[in-house]
Design a protein around this motif. Structure first.
Motif: not given
Length: 717
Positions: A310-338
């Protein structure tokens, strides 16, 4: 403190079109031969659903969807609710739902788009995730077709904002022990939802404070005096009050969690129930059902396996949080490196020219390893999303596939959310005072991302799950070996450990290197060497923990629990090492897909930086366990420094490939304004020197007088 130009301070940055090029950077590769194929690299990073990602990303260019920093909590909440209605109009957030109800049966594409909503406002991403990714998905995956017809239309069009009421104050991540009960009354054919104690109150629930009209409530299902474990129930919460507002239904109560450390566009609150009755048919009964007479049935006989399915069917929450965190890391680096590629500080060899921040080794050390980790996390996230889609689209959906996905998501989410926090903090500091200004978004994103490490399971708890899976797999592998094979295995491992724990291996390395750093670096640069070192650490750690826990088999429950607790930290560290290995492997697997030779060469260097910084971080372990000689240990750090120099000219290209324009980033310091300011200052002082208007520097005057005095004294002699 560094400040931004007064002309740029009022109001937000005007969004630019996604294809608007940013101005050239001082330290970037200048010739076509030096430049990376940024467009192709961006396509590779965006993965299979690149078009959907870019469409979702570009929704963030709409000012009505963008976060307004400093907005009061009440206004922020209402703004985000309006934004959700705007998303419904686009249809972009409904892709995972059935086509017959207006969706597109595209679970992978749906999450790919959801991840990008953090570009606009993380509160929008989370509130949307609560509505469609948790509340809606629970009905979709735990309910029957009847439930889909009854409940999903209102969830999809947002006429029924809802809650995912799982977490309780008293148990947190320990979902199997929640205390809310759902007791079946056969006479009325109803379930009675009840909160027996304060510790059973549902806590931190999105949409609970204000907007939620219904909830999927997780409770212990009790029928005929038997507790069949945690099940999910659709429970109405509120109704119209006749004055344009909402009121709780009888028996339902709640409180507002109030202002939080971040994500204040989400109305989190707590809920509890006083003998609230719902129809028998409101049990989401895909994995467990109750007949009118109270008889319980389930397609899964084992209660434990049923719960985890039952809990395994709801795994998409962890998957999407992980992806959003990657996206925010990208934004932070785009700002800081620029910014680091434009901001100048202190003169170097040229007394009239200040040095660009990103040319300093320490600045490179701060940001480029994080860039390498973000690339690795991006490729690993793409693989995770492919697996998720394969299961939920029905292409590869077995119990083993679901268990693997659950473990991979539990490994990915801790690493990516911790990465986001570390990257945001380092980027903030690397941008000096400018990074602390709200208009440059880093502090706001840091506040919003903070709780991502707790959402969908505490990171350390998730890694413990991964560690247990590693131990289970290790035990299964040993169980497959016959007696003769086991003897050979033990002998081989004993010989291997003897080799590692004596100076023999280290001596052999030193002989091969023969005092040459180049030979040592060449060995470390090889992908096979990096893989061997990373894999060996995971295997050795798991084996050592398994050996330490072996006495637990014959110990009492108390002794077994104490023994496991004594090795909990090592287990979590082994799981983390395993997750890092998965990221390295995903990065390595992506390299052959890069067609442009120059781009592939630079990406390989970036992969090497990722692998070697992992090894550098754990040098003490490699040295103590005989996996690496002291000479090679010294070479690791020196070679990492060489890799930084090689990557420096390509840093801006590497963040440009993320696909975030100035309009997406909405950070003043990422618009090129710093370069304009620096160029203005340099030109000002150049002109003053050219026309002789610059006053004599006191240091220069003193030096000149000193030289004159020495010359006079010499001539007198």
């Amino acid at each position: 403190m560094t400040t931004t130009s007064p002309a740029r301070r009022p109001g937000p940055v005007t969004p630019a079109a996604p294809t608007t090029p940013l101005p050239p950077s001082p330290g970037a590769a200048r010739t076509p031969e030096e430049r990376l194929d940024v467009n192709a690299l961006g396509r590779l990073l965006d993965g299979r659903w690149w078009e959907l990602r870019r469409r979702a990303r570009d929704l963030a260019l709409d000012p009505e969807l963008q976060k307004i920093e400093g907005l009061p909590t009440a206004e922020h909440r209402e703004r985000v609710l309006r934004q959700l209605h705007r998303l419904v109009e686009t249809g972009e957030v409904l892709r995972a739902f059935p086509t017959e109800l207006g969706g597109q049966d595209d679970p992978g594409g749906n999450i790919a788009g959801f991840e990008e909503l953090a570009v606009a406002d993380p509160s929008l991403q989370i509130k949307g995730g609560v509505q469609w990714g948790l509340f809606g998905s629970a009905v979709l995956h735990l309910g029957s077709e009847e439930h889909h017809r009854r409940f999903l239309p209102g969830i999809m069009d947002l006429s029924v904002p809802g809650c995912f009421a799982m977490t309780e104050i008293g148990h947190g991540s320990d979902v199997s022990s929640i205390a809310t009960t759902a007791t079946y009354d056969a006479q009325t054919e109803e379930f009675v939802i009840h909160t027996p104690i304060t510790a059973a109150r549902k806590e931190y629930i999105g949409n609970a404070a204000l907007h939620g009209r219904a909830a999927v409530v997780f409770a212990q299902l009790v029928t005929r005096g038997v507790n069949h474990g945690v099940h999910a129930f659709y429970v109405p919460l509120r109704e119209d009050d006749g004055e344009g507002g909402l009121r709780f239904l009888p028996g339902v109560a709640g409180e507002d969690d109030g202002h939080k450390g971040g994500l204040n566009g989400v109305d989190n609150g707590r809920l509890w129930f006083e003998h609230v009755r719902v129809p028998r048919t409101n049990l989401l009964n895909r994995y467990g059902d109750v007949a009118p007479d109270g008889t319980y049935s389930s397609p899964i006989e084992s209660p434990g396996r049923r719960f985890f399915t039952m809990l395994g069917t709801l795994v998409q929450g962890r998957v999407s949080l992980s992806g959003a965190a990657v996206g925010v890391s990208k934004m932070a680096l785009a700002i800081a490196i620029r910014y680091g590629d434009e901001r100048r500080q202190f003169t170097g060899a040229d007394e009239h020219a200040e040095v660009v921040l990103l040319d300093y080794q320490q600045h490179q050390r701060r940001l480029l390893p994080l860039l390498a980790r973000t690339y690795a996390a991006t490729f690993a996230q793409a693989e995770l999303l492919e697996r998720f889609h394969g299961i939920f689209a029905g292409h590869h959906d077995t119990d083993e596939d679901r268990q693997d996905l659950e473990t991979l998501a539990a490994a990915a989410k801790p690493l990516t959310t911790w990465l986001a926090l570390e990257t945001l903090q380092e980027a903030r500091e690397a941008c000096g005072g400018a990074g602390f200004m709200a208009e440059n978004r880093l502090v706001g994103l840091r506040q919003d991302m903070d709780v991502y490490v707790t959402f969908e399971g505490d990171n350390n708890v998730l890694l413990q799950l991964v560690g247990k899976r590693l131990l289970t797999d290790y035990g299964k592998e040993l169980a497959k070996v016959d007696i003769a094979g086991a003897a050979r295995y033990v002998a081989a491992r004993a010989a291997d450990m003897t080799l590692h724990r004596t100076p023999l291996r280290r001596a052999a390395q030193s002989i091969r290197d023969t005092g040459s750093r180049a030979r040592s670096a060449g060995h470390l640069r090889a992908a096979d060497t990096q893989r061997e070192l990373l894999e060996d650490r995971v295997e050795a750690m798991v084996e050592e923990i398994a050996g330490a826990l072996r006495p637990a088999r014959k110990a009492s429950p108390v002794e077994a629990a104490a023994l496991f607790n004594a090795h909990q930290h090592e287990l979590i560290e082994a799981a983390r090492a395993h997750a890092e290995l998965l990221q390295w492997e995903a990065f390595t697997a992506a390299l052959p897909r890069v067609r442009d030779e120059r781009t592939r060469e630079v990406l390989t260097t970036l992969r090497d930086l990722f692998g070697l910084t992992l090894i550098e971080k754990n040098l003490a372990w490699y040295l103590m366990n005989g996996r690496i000689s002291a000479q090679r240990a010294r070479t690791v750090t020196s070679y990492v420094d060489r890799l930084l120099v090689r990557l420096r000219p390509h840093a801006v290209d590497l963040v440009d490939a993320f696909g975030y324009s100035a309009g997406h980033l909405r950070a003043t310091i990422a618009t090129g304004v710093e370069k304009e300011r620096q160029d203005e200052a340099r030109e000002y002082f150049r002109r003053r020197r050219a026309v002789g208007q610059e006053p004599i520097n006191e240091k220069v005057l003193h030096a000149s007088q000193q030289r004159a005095g020495l010359a006079e004294a010499s001539s007198a002699d």
